[in-house]
Design a protein around this motif. Sequence first.
Motif, mmCIF file in Angstrom:
data_model
loop_
_atom_site.group_PDB
_atom_site.id
_atom_site.type_symbol
_atom_site.label_atom_id
_atom_site.label_comp_id
_atom_site.label_asym_id
_atom_site.label_seq_id
_atom_site.Cartn_x
_atom_site.Cartn_y
_atom_site.Cartn_z
ATOM 1 N N UNK A 142 24.912 100.776 -6.662
ATOM 2 C CA UNK A 142 24.478 102.075 -7.324
ATOM 3 C C UNK A 142 23.441 101.991 -8.634
ATOM 4 N N UNK A 143 23.959 100.867 -9.230
ATOM 5 C CA UNK A 143 23.110 100.730 -10.463
ATOM 6 C C UNK A 143 22.127 99.811 -10.431
ATOM 7 N N UNK A 144 22.331 98.658 -9.486
ATOM 8 C CA UNK A 144 21.289 97.553 -9.639
ATOM 9 C C UNK A 144 20.115 97.784 -8.738
ATOM 10 N N UNK A 145 20.428 98.791 -7.668
ATOM 11 C CA UNK A 145 19.262 98.884 -7.039
ATOM 12 C C UNK A 145 18.007 99.512 -7.423
ATOM 13 N N UNK A 146 18.297 100.581 -8.449
ATOM 14 C CA UNK A 146 16.884 101.085 -8.946
ATOM 15 C C UNK A 146 16.066 100.082 -9.708
ATOM 16 N N UNK A 147 16.840 99.162 -10.345
ATOM 17 C CA UNK A 147 16.417 98.025 -11.169
ATOM 18 C C UNK A 147 15.429 97.202 -10.353
ATOM 19 N N UNK A 148 16.090 96.792 -9.235
ATOM 20 C CA UNK A 148 15.269 95.813 -8.398
ATOM 21 C C UNK A 148 14.114 96.546 -7.638
#
Length: 235
Positions: A142-148
Amino acid sequence: MEEPRRLKQLTQLLHKLGLVEITKVDLKLLDLALTHPTISQVSNYQQLEFMGDAVVRLVAAEVLLETYPEAPVGDYGAVRSVLVSDQTLAEIAESYGIERYILIASSVSHNQGARISLLADTFEAVLGALYLSTYNMSLIRPWLDPILLERAALVLACPARQNYKDALQEWTQSEYKILPSYKVQENQDLTRHQERFVAEVWLKDRQLGQGTGRTKKAAEQAAAKQAFFTVVMQQ
């Protein structure tokens, strides 16, 4: 976790990551993920780092396959190598202020190269702790996907996939059947340039580019980047 101050720190970090259901997180594992071997040779982040390395590679692969289902397989590998690099992971860790939560001996070297490795290793360990808390990606994606996703888009928009050394090497091999060479030295004038190292990239007796960086590797990439855009892209 019985120490109130440490419990508060770990909870604060989880909130920074945007995690709401923190009761699902094994705080003992998270504390271990933030414990450097200089604090304990037995109870430290090394095993969790090993797990986290696999986790971040899997998450990156899933994100790329889901977002770019028609992309060539070669692009997947090139982009993922950037996403899971120490530099990228260290930058993500830094954006969340993870360094302030690490338990580490004061005697540890703090040069830039060592700092990047520390942040990357710790970030992987945190991912390992979050994964082992639930044995799924619910506390991570949920929080790492947008960054990647944001970083993947930047890499795909770059003709060299942000790996300028490899791109330049492919070009010199194709055009001249030889590899470029790099000359790196420590910067003697840090008052003018804050980067610690200066690198030059040469092809035989021709200088193709120059760059600076906080580490030798970063300086070489900077030199290769200049060469790629001023020489290769002009062909």
